[in-house]
Design an enzyme around this catalytic site. Structure first.
Site, PDB file in Angstrom:
ATOM      1  N   ASP A  58     -20.078   1.207  32.803  1.00  0.00           N
ATOM      2  CA  ASP A  58     -19.605   0.433  33.960  1.00  0.00           C
ATOM      3  C   ASP A  58     -18.861   1.341  34.937  1.00  0.00           C
ATOM      4  O   ASP A  58     -17.926   2.029  34.571  1.00  0.00           O
ATOM      5  CB  ASP A  58     -18.685  -0.698  33.480  1.00  0.00           C
ATOM      6  CG  ASP A  58     -18.627  -1.837  34.489  1.00  0.00           C
ATOM      7  OD1 ASP A  58     -18.185  -1.602  35.624  1.00  0.00           O
ATOM      8  OD2 ASP A  58     -19.037  -2.954  34.143  1.00  0.00           O
ATOM      9  N   SER A  98     -18.953  -6.603  39.106  1.00  0.00           N
ATOM     10  CA  SER A  98     -19.714  -6.452  37.865  1.00  0.00           C
ATOM     11  C   SER A  98     -20.484  -7.712  37.490  1.00  0.00           C
ATOM     12  O   SER A  98     -21.490  -7.627  36.784  1.00  0.00           O
ATOM     13  CB  SER A  98     -18.795  -6.074  36.701  1.00  0.00           C
ATOM     14  OG  SER A  98     -18.375  -4.741  36.824  1.00  0.00           O
ATOM     15  N   THR A 151     -19.726  -7.958  32.271  1.00  0.00           N
ATOM     16  CA  THR A 151     -21.001  -7.298  31.947  1.00  0.00           C
ATOM     17  C   THR A 151     -21.656  -7.849  30.678  1.00  0.00           C
ATOM     18  O   THR A 151     -22.842  -8.221  30.712  1.00  0.00           O
ATOM     19  CB  THR A 151     -20.828  -5.764  31.899  1.00  0.00           C
ATOM     20  OG1 THR A 151     -20.296  -5.346  33.165  1.00  0.00           O
ATOM     21  CG2 THR A 151     -22.132  -5.059  31.630  1.00  0.00           C
ATOM     22  N   ASP A 326     -23.622  -0.034  36.585  1.00  0.00           N
ATOM     23  CA  ASP A 326     -23.879  -1.240  37.386  1.00  0.00           C
ATOM     24  C   ASP A 326     -23.473  -1.064  38.853  1.00  0.00           C
ATOM     25  O   ASP A 326     -23.935  -1.778  39.721  1.00  0.00           O
ATOM     26  CB  ASP A 326     -23.181  -2.461  36.764  1.00  0.00           C
ATOM     27  CG  ASP A 326     -21.700  -2.249  36.516  1.00  0.00           C
ATOM     28  OD1 ASP A 326     -21.211  -1.097  36.590  1.00  0.00           O
ATOM     29  OD2 ASP A 326     -21.006  -3.246  36.240  1.00  0.00           O
TER      30      ASP A 326
END
Ligand SMILES: [Zn+2]
Length: 456
Positions: A58, A98, A151, A326
């Site tokens: 992430d 996210s 996520t 992401d």
């Protein structure tokens, strides 16, 4: 064998070598691996795809990748598997969060920031995890945040707001994900037991066939989970998120690579194959904090998890591993303050996050020098000390001090909208090449696994 390519010298000492790599000529800092070009490897297996391991660092982009390579002193395990870039913008913003990014990466549908598993009209969208389940595959989710964080949540729940983690927990459990490992026990325990749930989801999980584990030892001992018999594994190792990797020693928490390895052990028993998502959640939080040490050390932990996945895929031959952040966080740069250099390897000797150091400061911050020097290899000047003492946010001031030493720059304490590298290994991995959309990622996985994504 490595093809011999001609070398062209351009301008003031830049060499373009095989595979497009470049190094500064006659540079004392040239590492052994620089400029060697593409590594010599046999290429991915070409069988059919039974399993997908989707690894999401992430907040990670090419600047993290470059700084990490200098930090490590050699190529990271993903470097040779680079395929292309993906575009991350969401339905309502050029800079995604996210939840919207994850929804696109899980379901192939762009949505608004903050939204989990719904399109921009509020309709539920099917996720690659759900369509894998429908095909009889086993499924798993692993994170170092709460397991109900945006996520992991986008793969197994559908809610208007990512902040509704109690509802996300209920839906994830009802979704029968076979393995869930991460933090966030509070969202599974009732308020009467100190949690934030209105019922005891841990008890319900047990009734539904989950083995609950709460320590690394218990996780490693849980080696008899039979997914073919409907047995499942739930590991919640902290009330909230797991600790940053650099603070894990002395806790009973597993590493991301422990969790990845154990998930694969359990899921690989399914004859129909499996889908597993593994998130390196805290690289993003390091970016929000502009903390280069946290970013590098959590990237290192993430790389060890990717190594486990690729080792398995190499042996298995029918496993596709995809690695893609992401979005970017923090606007990290390689080099800063006008200097033509970067030294992220210096943070190897930093032993605490900026947040942890700020927590050690006394009220009048008279111990700045003592605290920062006890956790870093740096000698603070009077000016450095004053800057941290007078800063509005001492954590950010410490992180910017460390960043300046390491010549790592930051341009934001939020996300940025830059394109993100996509790495893939295994059969069908070449289909991820070129400039793609984040929504292409799950669609390409669905095609590779021959599952139907999109009918919900
Ligand atoms: Zn993110």
């Amino acid at each position: 064998m490595l093809k011999k390519l001609s070398i062209i010298t351009v301008g003031a000492g830049l060499i373009f070598g095989a595979g497009g790599s470049w190094v500064q000529q006659a540079d004392a800092q040239k590492p052994d691996w620089a400029g060697e070009g593409k590594p010599d490897h046999a290429g991915p297996p070409q069988g059919k795809v039974e399993n997908v391991i989707y690894m999401i660092p992430d907040g990670f982009n090419a600047d993290d990748a470059t700084n990490y390579r200098w930090y490590k002193g050699e190529d990271a395990v993903w470097d040779e598997h680079l395929k292309g870039l993906h575009k991350t913008y969401s339905d309502d913003s050029r800079v995604t969060d996210s939840a919207a990014a994850g929804t696109a990466m899980a379901s192939g549908v762009k949505t608004n920031n903050g939204t989990v598993g719904l399109d921009d009209e509020g309709n539920e969208v099917e996720t690659i995890l759900e369509s894998s389940e429908e095909k009889g595959k086993s499924t798993g989710l692993v994170a170092t945040s709460t397991i109900t964080h945006a996520t992991p949540a986008v793969f197994a729940s559908h809610v208007e707001s990512r902040d509704n983690e109690p509802e996300i927990a209920k839906q994830m459990l009802a979704n029968d994900v076979d393995v869930m490992l991460g933090g966030g026990k509070d969202f599974f325990l009732p308020e009467s037991e100190g949690g934030e749930q209105d019922e005891n989801l841990l008890e319900q999980a047990e009734e539904a066939g989950y083995t609950n584990v709460e320590t690394r030892d218990a996780l490693m001992e849980a080696d008899d989970i039979d997914v073919e018999e409907g047995e499942k594994l739930l590991g919640l190792f902290a009330d909230g998120p797991l600790t940053p990797e650099m603070e894990r020693e002395g806790t009973e928490q597993p590493s991301l690579s422990d969790m990845t390895e154990r998930s694969i052990d359990v899921l690989e028993q399914d004859k129909d194959g499996f889908f597993l998502m593994v998130e390196g959640s805290q690289i993003d939080w390091a970016g929000h904090d502009n903390d280069p040490t946290w970013a590098m050390k959590d990237t290192e932990a993430f790389e060890q998890a990717v190594e486990k996945a690729i080792e398995f895929a190499e042996e298995d031959g029918n496993t596709l591993v995809v690695v893609a952040g992401d979005h970017e966080t923090g606007g990290m740069t390689v080099g800063s303050n006008g200097e033509y250099d970067t030294k992220p390897e210096l943070v190897k000797d930093v032993t605490a996050t900026g947040a942890a150091m700020a927590d050690e400061l006394n009220e009048d911050r008279s111990n700045v020098e003592e605290v920062v020097e006890s956790h870093t290899p740096f000698d603070l000047t009077e000016e450095d000390v004053e800057e941290i003492q007078e800063a509005e946010d001492p954590k950010m001031a410490i992180n910017h001090y460390v960043s300046d030493q390491a010549l790592v720059g930051w341009t934001s304490d939020g996300h940025t909208g830059v394109d993100i590298p996509v790495y893939a290994y295994g059969p069908q991995s070449d289909s991820f090449s070129g400039m793609i959309e984040n929504t292409d990622l799950p669609n390409l996985m669905a095609e590779a696994m021959k599952v139907d994504l999109g009918d919900k």
